[in-house]
Design an enzyme around this catalytic site. Structure first.
Site, mmCIF file in Angstrom:
data_model
loop_
_atom_site.group_PDB
_atom_site.id
_atom_site.type_symbol
_atom_site.label_atom_id
_atom_site.label_comp_id
_atom_site.label_asym_id
_atom_site.label_seq_id
_atom_site.Cartn_x
_atom_site.Cartn_y
_atom_site.Cartn_z
ATOM 1 N N ASP A 67 -11.074 -17.927 71.881
ATOM 2 C CA ASP A 67 -12.172 -16.969 72.046
ATOM 3 C C ASP A 67 -13.503 -17.706 71.920
ATOM 4 O O ASP A 67 -13.588 -18.760 71.294
ATOM 5 C CB ASP A 67 -12.076 -15.827 71.029
ATOM 6 C CG ASP A 67 -11.511 -16.269 69.686
ATOM 7 O OD1 ASP A 67 -11.551 -17.474 69.383
ATOM 8 O OD2 ASP A 67 -11.032 -15.415 68.932
ATOM 9 N N GLU A 126 -14.747 -10.350 69.592
ATOM 10 C CA GLU A 126 -15.292 -9.549 68.503
ATOM 11 C C GLU A 126 -15.673 -8.139 68.960
ATOM 12 O O GLU A 126 -15.876 -7.258 68.142
ATOM 13 C CB GLU A 126 -16.519 -10.245 67.903
ATOM 14 C CG GLU A 126 -16.232 -11.604 67.276
ATOM 15 C CD GLU A 126 -15.393 -11.517 66.018
ATOM 16 O OE1 GLU A 126 -15.151 -10.398 65.518
ATOM 17 O OE2 GLU A 126 -14.960 -12.577 65.529
#
Length: 376
Positions: A67, A126
C-alpha cells in the site's frame, strides 16, 4: 538506483492520502523505470502501479501487494526527514511497505524469477479503500494481471525486527467506519420546550450503542463498537440543533457485522421517534476480514522457521482492519506481521520503525516468493 534507506526516507517526506498519491506515484515510477528489463512490464491504475516480472519458466503468477498512502496525522518524530506535507504522515509504515516492494522489483530485475511475480503498489488502503476497486478493474479490464495467489506484509510495532507472525484463517477483523448525524431544533437554553436537543439525543444514542455487543453478540464471538468522537453545540447557552457521532465497528465474522449494522439502524430509528429528530447513518469505508488461506499461511510459517535471522510466530487474530482482505476474499494468499521494534503504535504521530526491517524483509520475501509452489 538510490540506496533503499534513502528511498524510504524520501518517501516518508511525501505522505499523501488515498487516491491523491500523485507525488508518490511519480517518485515510485522514477525508481521502477530505471530497473526495467525486457521481461518487466509496468502498468498504472489511478494513482497505483502494477509491475509484472515475467518468469523464465512460469508455472503460476504470484502477487505481492504494497500500500502507498499516508494518514492525516501531524508528525511528531523530530526526524530530519519528517513529513514535508503539514498535517500528513506515514504513520502506518506504508513508506516501509513501498521500500520493501521496490527492493523486490530490484532483486527480480537483477535475477529473473522462474515464476511470474506481479507487484501491486495499491493506493488508498487507509481510506476510502483501494483494494476492492483495483481488483475489480484487474478482473474486468486486465485479467492477465490477476495473480494465482497473493501475499502482503504489515509492520508490527510490538515485535522485534526479524519476527514473522501470521496464522491460518482470520488474521484481521471486518471493519467499518461509522458516522451518525442527528438534526433537531436548536434554540435558547432558557426555552428548552421549544427545541429538540441533539446533545441529549446523541448522548443517549451513544450509550445505547454500547449495549449492542454486550446484548446482541454471542459472548464466544468478538466484536467492538467504539464511538471515538462526539460533537454538538456552539456555546453554553444555546441548545444544539445538530450533533454527530463518529466511530468504528470491528467484528470477527461477516455475519456479526451485518447484525451490528442492523441494530445500529434500529436504535437510530428509535432515536428519531423518541427525540422527534432526523438521524442519518454513513458507514464510510468498510473492509472485509483478512482471511489467510491455510496452505499459504502454513507455507509462510514453515519457510520462516528455516530462514536465517527470522523468528516465526503463529499469532492470534487482531481487531485491526486492512483492505487486503478484499484480495483474499477472491484469491488464495496470506498476509503477515513483520517486526518493527518501535515503542509507538500504528497511526501514532511519533512512530519510528526500525529501518533494519527493510533488508530483512526484502531477503525473506524474495526467497519465499522464489520458492513458493501452490497446490492445485
Amino acid at each position: 538506483m538510490k540506496s533503499l534507506l534513502e528511498i524510504r526516507r524520501e518517501l516518508h517526506k511525501i505522505p499523501e492520502v488515498g487516491f491523491k498519491e500523485e507525488k508518490t506515484q511519480k517518485y515510485l515510477l522514477t525508481i521502477i523505470e530505471k530497473l526495467w528489463k525486457p521481461y518487466i512490464q509496468i502498468d498504472v491504475w489511478r494513482t497505483g502501479i502494477i509491475v509484472t516480472i515475467n518468469g523464465s519458466n512460469p508455472q503460476l503468477k504470484i502477487g505481492w501487494r504494497s500500500d502507498i498512502d499516508g494518514l492525516p496525522v501531524s508528525e511528531n518524530t523530530g526526524l530530519a526527514y519528517s513529513s514535508e506535507h503539514p498535517g500528513f504522515m506515514h504513520a502506518c509504515g506504508h513508506d516501509f511497505h513501498m521500500t520493501i516492494a521496490l527492493g523486490l522489483v530490484q532483486a527480480f530485475s537483477e535475477n529473473q524469477p522462474e515464476n511470474t511475480v506481479i507487484i501491486y503498489f495499491q493506493p488508498a488502503e487507509e481510506g476510502p479503500g483501494g483494494a476492492k476497486p483495483m481488483l475489480e478493474w484487474l478482473q474486468s479490464e486486465r485479467p492477465d494481471l490477476v495473480p494465482d495467489t497473493i501475499f502482503a506484509l504489515h509492520i508490527a510495532p510490538e515485535y522485534p525486527v526479524g519476527t514473522i507472525a501470521t496464522r491460518p484463517g482470520m488474521l484481521f477483523a471486518n471493519t467499518s467506519e461509522l458516522f451518525i448525524d442527528l438534526k433537531g431544533v436548536g434554540g435558547h437554553a432558557a426555552y428548552p420546550h421549544n427545541t429538540r436537543d441533539m446533545t441529549v439525543a446523541a448522548a443517549n444514542l451513544m450509550i445505547q450503542l454500547q449495549t449492542i455487543v454486550s446484548r446482541n453478540i454471542n459472548p464466544l464471538d468478538s466484536a467492538v463498537v467504539t464511538i471515538g468522537k462526539m460533537t454538538s453545540g456552539t456555546v453554553q447557552n444555546i441548545i444544539a440543533e445538530d450533533a454527530r457521532l463518529e466511530g468504528t465497528i470491528r467484528t470477527m465474522s461477516a455475519e456479526s457485522m451485518k447484525l451490528i449494522k442492523k441494530r445500529i439502524e434500529a436504535l437510530c430509528r428509535a432515536t428519531e421517534i423518541a427525540y422527534e429528530c432526523q438521524v442519518s447513518i454513513d458507514y464510510g469505508s468498510s473492509y472485509y476480514q483478512v482471511e489467510n488461506d491455510v496452505h499459504c499461511a502454513y507455507e509462510l510459517l514453515r519457510f520462516a522457521e528455516q530462514f536465517p535471522g527470522v523468528v516465526a510466530y503463529e499469532c492470534p487474530p487482531a481487531m485491526t482492519g486492512e483492505d487486503f482482505g478484499f484480495f483474499l476474499k477472491d484469491l488464495p494468499g496470506a498476509m503477515f506481521w513483520t517486526g518493527a521494534n518501535t515503542s509507538y503504535g500504528l497511526h501514532h504521530s511519533a512512530m519510528q520503525p526500525d529501518e533494519e526491517l527493510i533488508n530483512v524483509n526484502i531477503q525473506f520475501v524474495e526467497q519465499f516468493l522464489r520458492s513458493f509452489t501452490f497446490y492445485k
